[in-house]
Design a protein around this motif. Structure first.
Motif, PDB file in Angstrom:
ATOM      1  N   ARG A  28      35.228  28.126  39.643  1.00 50.23           N
ATOM      2  CA  ARG A  28      35.584  29.712  39.485  1.00 50.23           C
ATOM      3  C   ARG A  28      36.465  30.126  40.852  1.00 50.23           C
ATOM      4  O   ARG A  28      37.434  30.976  40.826  1.00 50.23           O
ATOM      5  N   GLN A  29      35.980  29.512  41.734  1.00 50.27           N
ATOM      6  CA  GLN A  29      36.831  29.696  43.261  1.00 50.27           C
ATOM      7  C   GLN A  29      38.355  29.350  42.873  1.00 50.27           C
ATOM      8  O   GLN A  29      39.123  29.844  43.425  1.00 50.27           O
ATOM      9  N   MET A  30      38.450  28.065  42.169  1.00 46.35           N
ATOM     10  CA  MET A  30      39.887  27.431  42.224  1.00 46.35           C
ATOM     11  C   MET A  30      40.514  28.103  40.962  1.00 46.35           C
ATOM     12  O   MET A  30      41.788  28.470  41.022  1.00 46.35           O
ATOM     13  N   LEU A  31      39.736  28.625  39.953  1.00 43.75           N
ATOM     14  CA  LEU A  31      40.488  29.269  38.959  1.00 43.75           C
ATOM     15  C   LEU A  31      40.877  30.585  39.244  1.00 43.75           C
ATOM     16  O   LEU A  31      41.928  31.309  38.799  1.00 43.75           O
ATOM     17  N   PHE A  32      40.020  31.303  40.157  1.00 40.50           N
ATOM     18  CA  PHE A  32      40.131  32.748  40.418  1.00 40.50           C
ATOM     19  C   PHE A  32      40.315  33.134  41.933  1.00 40.50           C
ATOM     20  O   PHE A  32      39.309  33.480  42.500  1.00 40.50           O
ATOM     21  N   PRO A  33      41.194  32.671  42.435  1.00 42.47           N
ATOM     22  CA  PRO A  33      41.435  32.802  44.069  1.00 42.47           C
ATOM     23  C   PRO A  33      41.919  34.077  44.275  1.00 42.47           C
ATOM     24  O   PRO A  33      43.141  34.128  44.937  1.00 42.47           O
ATOM     25  N   ALA A  34      41.276  35.086  44.120  1.00 39.92           N
ATOM     26  CA  ALA A  34      41.760  36.454  44.189  1.00 39.92           C
ATOM     27  C   ALA A  34      42.297  36.626  45.775  1.00 39.92           C
ATOM     28  O   ALA A  34      41.501  36.419  46.722  1.00 39.92           O
ATOM     29  N   PRO A  35      43.399  37.203  45.823  1.00 40.11           N
ATOM     30  CA  PRO A  35      44.048  37.469  47.340  1.00 40.11           C
ATOM     31  C   PRO A  35      43.406  38.687  47.684  1.00 40.11           C
ATOM     32  O   PRO A  35      42.919  39.560  46.928  1.00 40.11           O
ATOM     33  N   PRO A  36      43.550  38.914  48.807  1.00 39.52           N
ATOM     34  CA  PRO A  36      42.938  40.132  49.323  1.00 39.52           C
ATOM     35  C   PRO A  36      43.821  41.440  49.031  1.00 39.52           C
ATOM     36  O   PRO A  36      44.821  41.283  48.563  1.00 39.52           O
ATOM     37  N   ALA A  37      43.056  42.381  49.043  1.00 37.42           N
ATOM     38  CA  ALA A  37      43.795  43.743  48.431  1.00 37.42           C
ATOM     39  C   ALA A  37      44.746  44.196  49.519  1.00 37.42           C
ATOM     40  O   ALA A  37      44.591  44.228  50.637  1.00 37.42           O
ATOM     41  N   SER A  38      45.532  44.769  48.878  1.00 33.78           N
ATOM     42  CA  SER A  38      46.671  45.361  49.582  1.00 33.78           C
ATOM     43  C   SER A  38      46.407  46.755  49.781  1.00 33.78           C
ATOM     44  O   SER A  38      45.586  47.346  49.162  1.00 33.78           O
TER      45      SER A  38
END
Length: 272
Positions: A28-38
């Motif tokens: 899940r970390q690989m599939l969903f590498p959520a970037p930091p919020a802007s």
């Protein structure tokens, strides 16, 4: 010799088991590498933009509603957009100006756990968020519920297909997306049965009766174009457009999208 062989087999099995455990834990970390919020500055630059919060299973997902820039009689069609796995809705707000000039509204949907949204991303949580977005927007007087188009790019293709399974969307647009996460995982040596979020787009298209536009880069190095060909073969009402680009460098397919919407009666022909 027999004892040595037994030890070797045991070591190999242990290594394989460790790999599979790690793959399950990290996928899940690989599939969903959520970037930091802007900081959300893109939102402030969009005239008429409205922030919409979608409540699903105790989580709160953000969406941005971008109204049409062309006034038309009656309720407008709506493009519900789901982005790629390493992106945020902030990255897409200004890109959708052309469809808005045709008289279409746009809803950019954020994934749970991405940006300013709470919760955790998964196939089920993303599907629930997309369904919530559909329900929320179809109830608005300015939106035509019979002309809601689901548009997904890369991972977003899985979100769009998940919505098509749950709600009656008027059309699907799939850009640079895959047949399923399982098919991608096999290329990395991970058996399909271990995939927690399969996003089986191929199966979704087999059961979807509406029109589908499939756009894919011929040189896509992340999701090969054969995925697009297989999706096209699964849908009798699909149109396939292969573009001279890779995965992240394709031009926005606005002329293709406009023609597709016009052909399927989802956009008035008088709209420029």
């Amino acid at each position: 010799m027999l004892r040595f062989s037994t030890v070797v087999i045991a070591v190999l099995l242990a290594l394989a088991g460790g790999y599979f455990v790690l793959a399950c834990a990290m996928q899940r970390q690989m599939l969903f590498p959520a970037p930091p919020a802007s900081g959300g500055s893109a939102f402030e630059r969009i005239p008429g933009a409205e922030r919409v919060w979608l409540e699903t299973d105790g989580a709160r997902a953000e969406a941005w509603y971008l109204p049409p820039l062309l006034a038309t009689p009656g309720p407008a069609p709506l493009v519900v957009f789901a982005h790629g796995n390493g992106e945020l809705i902030d990255d897409w707000a200004e890109a959708f100006e052309p469809p808005r000039r045709w008289g279409a509204a746009v809803l950019l949907v954020e994934y749970p756990g991405y940006g300013r949204s709470t919760g955790s991303p998964s196939q089920s949580s993303i599907a629930a968020t997309m369904a919530s977005a559909f329900d929320r927007m179809s109830a608005r007087a300015e939106i035509d519920p019979a002309r809601i188009i689901a548009y997904g790019r890369s991972l977003g293709g899985g979100a769009a297909c998940a919505l098509a399974r749950e709600r009656q969307v008027a059309a699907l647009v799939l850009e640079s997306t895959f047949t399923s996460v399982r098919s991608l995982a096999r290329g990395f040596g991970l058996p399909g049965f271990l995939v927690r979020d399969p996003f089986d787009n191929l199966d979704a298209l087999r059961g979807y009766p509406g029109p589908v536009l499939i756009v894919h880069g011929e040189r896509d190095e992340i999701i090969p174009a054969r995925h697009a060909a297989a999706l096209h073969a699964a849908s009798p009402r699909s149109r396939l457009a292969l573009e001279p680009c890779g995965h992240n460098d394709c031009q926005r397919p606005w002329p293709l999208l406009r023609d597709f919407l016009l052909e399927n009666g989802l956009l008035g022909r008088s709209h420029g």
